[in-house]
Design a protein around this motif. Structure first.
Motif, PDB file in Angstrom:
ATOM      1  N   VAL A  81       0.851  -1.190   0.000  1.00 11.99           N
ATOM      2  CA  VAL A  81       0.000   0.000   0.000  1.00 11.99           C
ATOM      3  C   VAL A  81       0.888   1.241   0.000  1.00 11.99           C
ATOM      4  N   GLN A  82       0.369   2.330  -0.552  1.00  9.73           N
ATOM      5  CA  GLN A  82       1.136   3.575  -0.629  1.00  9.73           C
ATOM      6  C   GLN A  82       0.538   4.720   0.175  1.00  9.73           C
ATOM      7  N   THR A  83      -0.760   4.659   0.450  1.00 12.90           N
ATOM      8  CA  THR A  83      -1.426   5.775   1.118  1.00 12.90           C
ATOM      9  C   THR A  83      -2.260   5.286   2.286  1.00 12.90           C
ATOM     10  N   MET A  84      -2.567   6.216   3.193  1.00 19.75           N
ATOM     11  CA  MET A  84      -3.437   5.880   4.311  1.00 19.75           C
ATOM     12  C   MET A  84      -4.822   5.472   3.821  1.00 19.75           C
ATOM     13  N   GLU A  85      -5.309   6.160   2.780  1.00 23.24           N
ATOM     14  CA  GLU A  85      -6.642   5.848   2.253  1.00 23.24           C
ATOM     15  C   GLU A  85      -6.685   4.417   1.729  1.00 23.24           C
ATOM     16  N   HIS A  86      -5.634   4.028   1.030  1.00 26.20           N
ATOM     17  CA  HIS A  86      -5.552   2.659   0.515  1.00 26.20           C
ATOM     18  C   HIS A  86      -5.521   1.654   1.662  1.00 26.20           C
ATOM     19  N   ALA A  87      -4.703   1.947   2.673  1.00 22.48           N
ATOM     20  CA  ALA A  87      -4.601   1.052   3.820  1.00 22.48           C
ATOM     21  C   ALA A  87      -5.929   0.957   4.561  1.00 22.48           C
ATOM     22  N   ARG A  88      -6.590   2.088   4.795  1.00 19.96           N
ATOM     23  CA  ARG A  88      -7.848   2.088   5.530  1.00 19.96           C
ATOM     24  C   ARG A  88      -8.919   1.294   4.785  1.00 19.96           C
ATOM     25  N   ALA A  89      -8.925   1.413   3.456  1.00 17.45           N
ATOM     26  CA  ALA A  89      -9.907   0.665   2.669  1.00 17.45           C
ATOM     27  C   ALA A  89      -9.685  -0.851   2.850  1.00 17.45           C
ATOM     28  N   MET A  90      -8.450  -1.270   2.871  1.00 18.79           N
ATOM     29  CA  MET A  90      -8.156  -2.686   3.040  1.00 18.79           C
ATOM     30  C   MET A  90      -8.439  -3.160   4.457  1.00 18.79           C
ATOM     31  N   LEU A  91      -8.262  -2.262   5.418  1.00 23.28           N
ATOM     32  CA  LEU A  91      -8.436  -2.642   6.815  1.00 23.28           C
ATOM     33  C   LEU A  91      -9.898  -2.843   7.206  1.00 23.28           C
TER      34      LEU A  91
END
Length: 292
Positions: free
Chosen positions: A277-287
């Motif tokens: 992942v590269q961004t917080m938004e990407h990480a949050r979506a996966m989480l």
């Protein structure tokens, strides 16, 4: 000083280009993807303690640990180990135990900046271990028979008054807070104390302490423009901050670390698979994913 440090001094893993991701955990652990002092955030589904901590801290994670060694940066090891505060006290744990547990969701973050070289990585590990050993006896909490009921009471107080107030309340009664509530504080202090030591040795500038404060409100107490102060004043400001905010940063939560812009998101591990992942938004979506 920092000005003469080159990027060639860094002991960092090469940047991945997404071609191999998502990747099985076994392949990930064999590769050069992790660095010393990477921050590991975890939560465990269908686990009361993990849920309680997330509820009390209003966060997505219940535990934080630090990568202690990785095979591609150390000789003589085949496994990646993390240092953490657990029910047994300060301990080293095989990272594979987290990544291979299908109930665990794991996020991995890394400190920003080319200045964070091999020396800094090693000092963070050492400061984390030394600060734990010299200040607390974490195993005492569980040796004295703390139960889920005690953790629930602490969780309720942390939810209502905040983790710092709950910790201070226990200390007034000569008690220690449950380990899981302050594991992230140990990670935070490891970074901050290591930077302070490097400033004292002349390797870093005092303002670098702001790069390793993972609580945004606390970071706001540091100057935005350090150049308006003399070298001596900068040094004094840094030491006043480091010594004056230890108790506050000790109470930092895993969610504070997850939200901190000082750390870049690198990977999220779900259901035995590692995603880059590269961004917080990407990480949050996966989480938002939950195991079946």
């Amino acid at each position: 000083m920092e000005a003469v440090q080159s990027t060639a001094q860094q002991a960092t893993a090469p940047e991945t280009q997404s071609t191999g991701f998502p990747m099985p955990v076994a392949d990930f652990l064999k590769g050069p993807y992790l660095n010393r002092a990477d921050v590991i955030l975890t939560r465990k589904h269908r686990d009361l303690r993990s849920w309680l901590i997330r509820w009390a801290t209003r966060g997505s994670f219940s535990h934080a640990a630090l990568v202690f060694l990785v095979p591609h940066q150390e000789q003589g090891f085949n496994n990646t180990f993390v240092i953490e505060s657990s029910s047994k006290g300060v301990d080293l744990n095989n990272l594979a135990n987290y990544l291979n547990d299908r109930r665990q969701v794991v996020g991995i973050k890394r400190l920003k900046g080319t200045w964070f070289d091999e020396r800094a990585q090693r000092l963070v590990r050492g400061r984390m271990l030394n600060s734990i050993q010299s200040t607390y006896s974490y195993a005492t909490v569980f040796r004295l028979g703390w139960s889920v009921a005690n953790e629930l009471l602490f969780g309720i107080k942390a939810r209502i008054w905040g983790a710092r107030s709950a910790i201070k309340g226990r200390r007034r009664r000569s008690l220690q807070p449950p380990n899981e509530f302050i594991c992230s504080g140990l990670v935070q202090l490891g970074f901050m104390n290591a930077v302070a030591e490097q400033v004292a040795m002349g390797y870093l500038l005092p303002q670098r302490v702001g790069d390793v404060v993972f609580h945004k409100d606390v970071a706001g107490f540091l100057p935005k423009d350090w150049s308006q102060f003399s070298d001596a004043e900068q040094y004094e400001i840094m030491w006043d901050f480091v010594t004056g905010f230890q108790d506050v940063l000790e109470a930092i939560t895993p969610e504070d670390i997850a939200a901190s812009p000082a750390l870049d998101w690198k990977y999220v591990v779900l259901d035995g698979t590692v995603h880059e992942v590269q961004t917080m938004e990407h990480a949050r979506a996966m989480l938002s994913w939950k195991p079946d």
